[in-house]
Motif scaffolding. Structure first.
Motif, PDB file in Angstrom:
ATOM      1  N   LEU A   1       0.810  -1.177  -0.008  1.00 46.84           N
ATOM      2  CA  LEU A   1       0.053  -0.070  -0.095  1.00 46.84           C
ATOM      3  C   LEU A   1       0.959   1.281   0.056  1.00 46.84           C
ATOM      4  CD1 LEU A   1      -2.751  -0.878   2.513  1.00 46.84           C
ATOM      5  CD2 LEU A   1      -2.823  -1.161   0.106  1.00 46.84           C
TER       6      LEU A   1
ATOM      7  N   ILE B   1      -6.978  -1.253   4.731  1.00 48.20           N
ATOM      8  CA  ILE B   1      -7.635   0.018   4.955  1.00 48.20           C
ATOM      9  C   ILE B   1      -7.691   0.486   3.490  1.00 48.20           C
ATOM     10  CG2 ILE B   1      -7.610   2.388   5.907  1.00 48.20           C
ATOM     11  CD1 ILE B   1      -6.107   1.403   8.073  1.00 48.20           C
ATOM     12  N   LYS B   2      -9.033   0.389   2.867  1.00 49.15           N
ATOM     13  CA  LYS B   2      -9.209   0.932   1.491  1.00 49.15           C
ATOM     14  C   LYS B   2      -9.910   2.200   1.512  1.00 49.15           C
ATOM     15  CE  LYS B   2      -9.992  -4.093   0.062  1.00 49.15           C
ATOM     16  NZ  LYS B   2     -10.899  -4.816  -0.584  1.00 49.15           N
ATOM     17  N   PRO B   3      -9.011   3.007   0.696  1.00 49.47           N
ATOM     18  CA  PRO B   3      -9.873   4.539   0.790  1.00 49.47           C
ATOM     19  C   PRO B   3     -11.180   4.221  -0.106  1.00 49.47           C
ATOM     20  CG  PRO B   3      -8.460   4.140  -1.158  1.00 49.47           C
ATOM     21  CD  PRO B   3      -8.160   3.119  -0.325  1.00 49.47           C
TER      22      PRO B   3
ATOM     23  N   CYS C   1      -9.869   8.647   2.763  1.00 47.76           N
ATOM     24  CA  CYS C   1      -9.228   8.412   1.568  1.00 47.76           C
ATOM     25  C   CYS C   1      -7.961   7.532   1.855  1.00 47.76           C
ATOM     26  CB  CYS C   1      -8.568  10.078   1.144  1.00 47.76           C
ATOM     27  SG  CYS C   1      -9.839  11.032   0.609  1.00 47.76           S
ATOM     28  N   GLY C   2      -8.068   7.080   3.041  1.00 51.51           N
ATOM     29  CA  GLY C   2      -7.102   5.965   3.248  1.00 51.51           C
ATOM     30  C   GLY C   2      -5.781   6.276   4.091  1.00 51.51           C
TER      31      GLY C   2
ATOM     32  N   LYS D   1      -3.493  11.019  -2.397  1.00 51.14           N
ATOM     33  CA  LYS D   1      -4.529  11.099  -1.828  1.00 51.14           C
ATOM     34  C   LYS D   1      -5.394  12.393  -1.231  1.00 51.14           C
ATOM     35  CE  LYS D   1      -4.001   6.162  -1.078  1.00 51.14           C
ATOM     36  NZ  LYS D   1      -3.805   5.049  -0.233  1.00 51.14           N
TER      37      LYS D   1
ATOM     38  N   TYR E   1      -5.750  -0.734  -4.345  1.00 48.96           N
ATOM     39  CA  TYR E   1      -6.887  -0.322  -3.911  1.00 48.96           C
ATOM     40  C   TYR E   1      -7.593   1.035  -4.045  1.00 48.96           C
ATOM     41  CZ  TYR E   1      -5.870  -4.813  -1.683  1.00 48.96           C
ATOM     42  OH  TYR E   1      -5.499  -6.066  -1.403  1.00 48.96           O
ATOM     43  N   ALA E   2      -6.594   1.960  -4.055  1.00 46.02           N
ATOM     44  CA  ALA E   2      -6.908   3.499  -4.351  1.00 46.02           C
ATOM     45  C   ALA E   2      -7.233   3.674  -5.687  1.00 46.02           C
ATOM     46  CB  ALA E   2      -5.763   4.196  -3.946  1.00 46.02           C
TER      47      ALA E   2
ATOM     48  N   SER F   1     -10.936   2.220  -5.979  1.00 47.38           N
ATOM     49  CA  SER F   1     -11.937   3.220  -5.449  1.00 47.38           C
ATOM     50  C   SER F   1     -12.268   4.428  -6.300  1.00 47.38           C
ATOM     51  CB  SER F   1     -11.483   3.665  -4.262  1.00 47.38           C
ATOM     52  OG  SER F   1     -12.584   4.469  -3.674  1.00 47.38           O
TER      53      SER F   1
END
Length: 518
Positions: free
Chosen positions: A37, A309-311, A427-428, A448, A474-475, A478
């Motif tokens: 991440l 922890i996903k945004p 936003c993560g 982010k 992941y960002a 999203s």
């Protein structure tokens, strides 16, 4: 046979552990993808293995006689040189050998027979070395590699101070490849490369005989070029054999198995505690209770698998704009000189447009001119009177004095501290990152924060210039969903068709306007 071995490495920054008793091995010929991440410390680890940072503890050992070539996200170029001059620096060692050889030839004029034999032997060795390295064909090699990465169209005699950020990255990458180091270390090399150059680099890395270490969030690219994945998480590394898709399958199985083992152990712990509580006070069963307690005390507790922890990006909408959001009438954009032919373009309300094309041909300049941030060379551009836009710049420098919290709060002073923190957390960003200065955030974390500022304003038009650069997987997912759910107009510059192909209603090829030879 290992070419790099890192054993029990620890490194902390402030009160945060980047690595803790971590180990990493690169074997000969391995093509390694380093993933994790945003903010896990991938770039920091690279700085350790390249000697820029020293670990607090542990050992980092390279095989003897190994040469490494490192391209990071923020390398700079010396001013006042042409592209060709910078690329010729890749052969500095060979030029030094040629200089030594020429000095030896001069000495031969006054050398004794014994000295002559020695000089002849040395010059012969240097000559063989230069021929083997391809020194006498270096201009051809420079042009072939430069053309493959799109520098031919820019012009090799152009001053590097006149280049865009993307073009500078191409020059540095080209120079690195020409140096032919034993080991390549690449940090986000596809940022700023367009589709054709990414394809060229992909083919180069697939056929690369030596080992390389690649940091990237570009999943299709990783799948094409790597055969080993190292996942960086919680200050440690986990090694997986295969490409990114292979890693994901194994990672999900591990998480599932860990959670099953966790639930099983929790039931066992609960049963043991109930037995101990019931039997510890009874004389007849107290020894059994103590035995269970000893077993419980010695038990190695299994943690539940960590949830990523996903945004969650979401753009706020406002009232619709007029029908014609942007109208370009014979528009010519550029700075000191024109970058394009006259552009006639209309983008209507509700359209979702992707602008693609080679780097350096004026896509970002076009967006800035549309928004009135740059004056056109000629022609005109009209924005709808009721446009409310959110604009994500490809390159943006935040104040190094601001924390992420201050960066957002300064723009939205009416919000409370808690509201700003909640927006950044969505936003993560962790509490630690929210309170960190922008200058110490990773490229993805800084992106982010910038996306957070756009999310907090109501708009009917999104104008996004390479928004996926630096973002983790992941960002990206999203952001893709947020753009898909946005009901307004979207104007997107991107080099990732995999990201935008299902988001758009129209694709515009900026290469049709460019004055550059492609």
């Amino acid at each position: 046979m290992s070419v790099l071995k890192c054993e029990h490495v620890s490194f902390s920054f402030g009160n945060r552990d980047i690595l803790e008793d971590a180990s990493f091995v690169m074997n000969k010929g391995e093509h390694i993808g380093l993933i994790g991440l945003n903010g896990e410390g991938k770039s920091t680890f690279i700085k350790m293995i390249t000697g820029e940072l020293t670990p607090d503890d542990g050992k980092i050992e390279w095989q003897k006689n190994i040469t490494t070539g490192y391209l990071d996200q923020y390398t700079t170029l010396s001013k006042g040189k042409t592209i060709r001059e910078v690329l010729r620096e890749a052969f500095e060692h060979d030029f030094e050998l040629e200089r030594q050889m020429n000095e030896m030839y001069e000495k031969m004029a006054t050398a004794s027979d014994e000295e002559m034999n020695d000089l002849m032997e040395q010059t012969g060795e240097i000559q063989s070395t230069l021929e083997a390295s391809g020194f006498y064909d270096l201009d051809t090699r420079i042009e072939d590699t430069a053309n493959g990465l799109g520098l031919g169209e820019v012009g090799l005699d152009k001053d590097v101070t006149m280049l865009s950020g993307g073009q500078r990255s191409k020059v540095l990458l080209t120079k690195l490849i020409l140096q032919q180091p034993t080991i390549l270390i690449l940090d986000e090399p596809t940022n700023f490369l367009d589709v054709e150059q990414i394809e060229w680099l992909k083919n180069f890395l697939i056929n690369y005989e030596n080992a390389f270490l690649l940091v990237s969030h570009d999943v299709p690219f990783l799948n094409s070029v790597v055969n080993v994945i190292y996942h960086m998480e919680d200050a440690s590394f986990t090694r997986y054999t295969g490409n990114y898709d292979d890693y994901m399958r194994m990672y999900e199985i591990e998480k599932r198995n860990q959670n099953v083992a966790y639930e099983r152990q929790q039931k066992e712990i609960k049963a043991m505690k109930e037995f101990i509580n019931k039997n510890k006070a009874r004389v007849a069963t107290t020894d059994l209770a103590k035995s269970r307690q000893r077993r419980l005390d010695k038990m190695e507790i299994i943690d539940k698998a960590k949830e990523v922890i996903k945004p969650t990006f979401k753009f706020q909408e406002c009232g619709a704009s007029g029908k014609f959001v942007v109208s370009c009438d014979n528009l010519v954009v550029g700075y000191n000189e024109a970058l394009c032919k006259p552009i006639n373009l209309v983008i209507e309300r509700g359209e979702r447009v992707a602008i693609r094309g080679a780097n350096g041909i004026g896509k970002s300049t076009l967006l800035k001119t549309m928004l009135g941030l740059l004056k056109p060379i000629s022609g005109k551009v009209d924005l709808d009177y009721n446009i409310h836009y959110g604009y994500f710049q490809q390159e943006e420098e935040a104040s190094s004095k601001n924390t992420a919290l201050e960066e957002v709060w300064n723009m939205y002073p009416s919000m409370t501290n808690a509201e700003v923190r909640a927006a950044l957390a969505s936003c993560g960003l962790t509490k630690e990152k929210i309170e960190s200065k922008m200058v110490v955030l990773s490229g993805g974390e800084a992106a982010k924060v910038r996306l957070c500022k756009i999310m907090l304003q109501k708009c009917n038009t999104l104008i996004l210039d390479e928004p996926t650069n630096h973002l983790d997987v992941y960002a990206k997912e999203s952001l893709h969903d947020a753009i898909k759910n946005f009901k307004g107009t979207v104007i997107l510059v991107s080099h990732e068709p995999d990201f935008y192909s299902d988001l758009i209603t129209r694709e515009i090829n900026a290469e049709e306007w460019t004055l550059k030879i492609l």
